[in-house]
Design an enzyme around this catalytic site. Structure first.
Site, PDB file in Angstrom:
ATOM      1  N   LYS A  30       0.834  -1.217   0.000  1.00  0.00           N
ATOM      2  CA  LYS A  30       0.000   0.000   0.000  1.00  0.00           C
ATOM      3  C   LYS A  30       0.863   1.259   0.000  1.00  0.00           C
ATOM      4  CE  LYS A  30      -2.133  -1.032   3.889  1.00  0.00           C
ATOM      5  NZ  LYS A  30      -1.506  -2.331   4.214  1.00  0.00           N
ATOM      6  N   ARG A 106     -10.029   1.245   7.561  1.00  0.00           N
ATOM      7  CA  ARG A 106      -9.778  -0.182   7.754  1.00  0.00           C
ATOM      8  C   ARG A 106     -10.809  -0.830   8.674  1.00  0.00           C
ATOM      9  NH1 ARG A 106      -3.701  -1.216   9.063  1.00  0.00           N
ATOM     10  NH2 ARG A 106      -3.262   0.876   8.382  1.00  0.00           N
ATOM     11  N   ARG A 143      11.507  -6.069   5.198  1.00  0.00           N
ATOM     12  CA  ARG A 143      11.325  -4.610   5.125  1.00  0.00           C
ATOM     13  C   ARG A 143      12.207  -3.886   6.150  1.00  0.00           C
ATOM     14  NH1 ARG A 143       5.501  -2.046   5.736  1.00  0.00           N
ATOM     15  NH2 ARG A 143       5.552  -3.146   7.711  1.00  0.00           N
ATOM     16  N   ARG A 176      10.800  -1.948  11.408  1.00  0.00           N
ATOM     17  CA  ARG A 176       9.690  -1.266  12.074  1.00  0.00           C
ATOM     18  C   ARG A 176       9.351  -1.972  13.379  1.00  0.00           C
ATOM     19  NH1 ARG A 176       4.682   0.253   8.126  1.00  0.00           N
ATOM     20  NH2 ARG A 176       3.492  -0.921   9.652  1.00  0.00           N
ATOM     21  N   ARG A 187      -1.833  -8.120  13.510  1.00  0.00           N
ATOM     22  CA  ARG A 187      -2.274  -7.203  12.447  1.00  0.00           C
ATOM     23  C   ARG A 187      -3.011  -7.978  11.349  1.00  0.00           C
ATOM     24  NH1 ARG A 187       3.460  -5.259  11.345  1.00  0.00           N
ATOM     25  NH2 ARG A 187       2.688  -4.131   9.512  1.00  0.00           N
TER      26      ARG A 187
HETATM   27  P1  AP5 Z   1       4.711  -1.690   2.045  1.00  0.00           P
HETATM   28  O1  AP5 Z   1       4.442  -0.800   0.885  1.00  0.00           O
HETATM   29  O2  AP5 Z   1       5.441  -1.133   3.206  1.00  0.00           O
HETATM   30  O3  AP5 Z   1       3.360  -2.433   2.524  1.00  0.00           O
HETATM   31  P2  AP5 Z   1       2.062  -1.865   3.231  1.00  0.00           P
HETATM   32  O4  AP5 Z   1       0.896  -2.475   2.552  1.00  0.00           O
HETATM   33  O5  AP5 Z   1       2.112  -0.388   3.315  1.00  0.00           O
HETATM   34  O6  AP5 Z   1       2.187  -2.561   4.638  1.00  0.00           O
HETATM   35  P3  AP5 Z   1       2.150  -1.952   6.117  1.00  0.00           P
HETATM   36  O7  AP5 Z   1       2.874  -2.933   6.997  1.00  0.00           O
HETATM   37  O8  AP5 Z   1       2.610  -0.534   6.135  1.00  0.00           O
HETATM   38  O9  AP5 Z   1       0.637  -2.018   6.397  1.00  0.00           O
HETATM   39  P4  AP5 Z   1      -0.023  -1.871   7.776  1.00  0.00           P
HETATM   40  O10 AP5 Z   1      -1.439  -1.745   7.425  1.00  0.00           O
HETATM   41  O11 AP5 Z   1       0.352  -2.944   8.712  1.00  0.00           O
HETATM   42  O12 AP5 Z   1       0.681  -0.586   8.420  1.00  0.00           O
HETATM   43  P5  AP5 Z   1       0.252   0.919   8.596  1.00  0.00           P
HETATM   44  O13 AP5 Z   1       1.487   1.715   8.656  1.00  0.00           O
HETATM   45  O14 AP5 Z   1      -0.802   1.306   7.634  1.00  0.00           O
HETATM   46  O15 AP5 Z   1       5.513  -2.958   1.472  1.00  0.00           O
HETATM   47  C1  AP5 Z   1       5.994  -3.954   2.370  1.00  0.00           C
HETATM   48  C2  AP5 Z   1       7.380  -4.421   1.914  1.00  0.00           C
HETATM   49  O16 AP5 Z   1       7.215  -5.091   0.688  1.00  0.00           O
HETATM   50  C3  AP5 Z   1       8.380  -3.290   1.679  1.00  0.00           C
HETATM   51  O17 AP5 Z   1       9.650  -3.685   2.088  1.00  0.00           O
HETATM   52  C4  AP5 Z   1       8.342  -3.089   0.158  1.00  0.00           C
HETATM   53  O18 AP5 Z   1       9.570  -2.619  -0.327  1.00  0.00           O
HETATM   54  C5  AP5 Z   1       8.035  -4.495  -0.323  1.00  0.00           C
HETATM   55  N1  AP5 Z   1       7.249  -4.541  -1.559  1.00  0.00           N
HETATM   56  C6  AP5 Z   1       6.209  -3.742  -1.905  1.00  0.00           C
HETATM   57  N2  AP5 Z   1       5.731  -4.099  -3.120  1.00  0.00           N
HETATM   58  C7  AP5 Z   1       6.468  -5.153  -3.529  1.00  0.00           C
HETATM   59  C8  AP5 Z   1       6.451  -5.974  -4.694  1.00  0.00           C
HETATM   60  N3  AP5 Z   1       5.592  -5.776  -5.698  1.00  0.00           N
HETATM   61  N4  AP5 Z   1       7.342  -6.994  -4.756  1.00  0.00           N
HETATM   62  C9  AP5 Z   1       8.236  -7.222  -3.753  1.00  0.00           C
HETATM   63  N5  AP5 Z   1       8.309  -6.460  -2.617  1.00  0.00           N
HETATM   64  C10 AP5 Z   1       7.433  -5.452  -2.512  1.00  0.00           C
HETATM   65  O19 AP5 Z   1      -0.428   0.901  10.044  1.00  0.00           O
HETATM   66  C11 AP5 Z   1       0.379   0.639  11.180  1.00  0.00           C
HETATM   67  C12 AP5 Z   1      -0.484   0.667  12.438  1.00  0.00           C
HETATM   68  O20 AP5 Z   1      -1.075   1.976  12.615  1.00  0.00           O
HETATM   69  C13 AP5 Z   1      -1.676  -0.291  12.470  1.00  0.00           C
HETATM   70  O21 AP5 Z   1      -1.303  -1.600  12.851  1.00  0.00           O
HETATM   71  C14 AP5 Z   1      -2.557   0.394  13.523  1.00  0.00           C
HETATM   72  O22 AP5 Z   1      -2.048   0.197  14.813  1.00  0.00           O
HETATM   73  C15 AP5 Z   1      -2.373   1.871  13.181  1.00  0.00           C
HETATM   74  N6  AP5 Z   1      -3.343   2.330  12.174  1.00  0.00           N
HETATM   75  C16 AP5 Z   1      -3.041   2.838  10.946  1.00  0.00           C
HETATM   76  N7  AP5 Z   1      -4.157   3.158  10.279  1.00  0.00           N
HETATM   77  C17 AP5 Z   1      -5.190   2.847  11.100  1.00  0.00           C
HETATM   78  C18 AP5 Z   1      -6.600   2.922  10.959  1.00  0.00           C
HETATM   79  N8  AP5 Z   1      -7.173   3.381   9.833  1.00  0.00           N
HETATM   80  N9  AP5 Z   1      -7.366   2.501  11.987  1.00  0.00           N
HETATM   81  C19 AP5 Z   1      -6.814   2.054  13.123  1.00  0.00           C
HETATM   82  N10 AP5 Z   1      -5.484   1.937  13.326  1.00  0.00           N
HETATM   83  C20 AP5 Z   1      -4.675   2.332  12.319  1.00  0.00           C
HETATM   84 MG    MG Z   2       2.383   1.006   4.839  1.00  0.00          MG
END
Ligand code: AP5
Ligand code: MG
Length: 236
Positions: A30, A106, A143, A176, A187
């Protein structure tokens, strides 16, 4: 389309401006794709996880509270997240040009709130990045992120040029805090329970496009942009 859009380069076929959501399980890409879409459509990238991590880095009272949720892999309560996003969407860049929302909504409650916030307009499309769980586990294990600016790396495919040092800002490149086995498991559980219902929720509203999120980054971006442009041009 507002008249004050900051456009892409002259002659570019890109029509700037879009209201986008990127859904997908943890590690689906994402954040990686949202950065690219934000540049392509000249809209702000609004990532709730990044907002919380910035608050944690700042050491604010809000950051101290957010850290407890993030480190455990728990969701921050809906009312808090909705308040943060609602405020951000009032900024001129988002209200005039649009946005790429990454990590929000989400829960169904957040999706309903977003719909109300945006009225009378609506989203252009919700991209559901589809990646098998085995692949996201591999991606999350490799990552690395910059602890200062949040730039994303992965080992061994896309490491920083100098090990442990961010190419962009010179900050420390680390794992992270929520990329631990226990937090990842939690998660992913919460994704299945709270977020995956949004796939049918948006599909029922004819807003969902499921895109294969595997393969080279450029290919994934091309698939997403093709789908968005088809919808923006009214072909869907
Ligand atoms: P990356 O792009 O980092 O993946 P991502 O989908 O963004 O994954 P996240 O771990 O960031 O999602 P998340 O939902 O857990 O975290 P968030 O920060 O939103 O890619 C991952 C890896 O893969 C990278 O190394 C990248 O280089 C690699 N990659 C990408 N594409 C690739 C490809 N095609 N091929 C190979 N490799 C590839 O949320 C964190 C926390 O915040 C949550 O757990 C929660 O506590 C809180 N939070 C955030 N939003 C909310 C909400 N709306 N409601 C409640 N709590 C929330
Ligand atoms: Mg992310």
């Amino acid at each position: 389309m507002p008249s004050d859009l900051i456009g892409a380069a002259p002659g570019s076929p890109v029509v700037p401006g879009a209201r986008l959501v990127i859904l997908g399980k943890q590690g689906a890409g994402k954040g990686t794709q949202a950065v690219r879409l934000s540049r392509h459509y000249v809209v702000p990238h609004i990532a709730t996880g990044d907002t919380f991590r910035a608050a944690i880095r700042s050491g604010s009272e809000f950051g101290v509270i957010a850290k407890r949720y993030l480190d455990a892999g728990e969701l921050v309560p809906d009312d808090v997240v909705i308040g943060v996003v609602k405020e951000r969407l009032t900024h001129r860049d988002a209200s005039h040009r649009g946005f790429v929302l990454d990590g929000f909504p989400r829960t169904v409650g957040q999706a309903e709130a977003l719909q109300t916030i945006l009225e009378p307009s609506r989203l252009d499309v919700v991209i559901n990045l589809d990646v098998p769980t085995a692949a996201v586990l591999t991606r999350l294990a490799s990552r690395r992120v910059c602890s200062s600016c949040g730039a994303n790396y992965s080992v061994p495919d896309n490491p920083p040029k100098v090990p442990g040092i961010c190419d962009v800002c010179g900050g420390d490149v680390v794992q992270r805090d929520d990329d631990t086995e226990a937090a990842i498991q939690r998660r992913l559980e919460l994704y299945e329970r709270e977020t995956s219902p949004l796939v049918s929720w948006y599909s029922e509203r004819s807003l969902l496009a499921t895109i294969d999120g595997t393969g080279p980054l450029d290919e994934v971006t091309d698939r997403i942009v093709d789908e968005i442009d088809r919808r923006k041009l009214g072909a869907v």
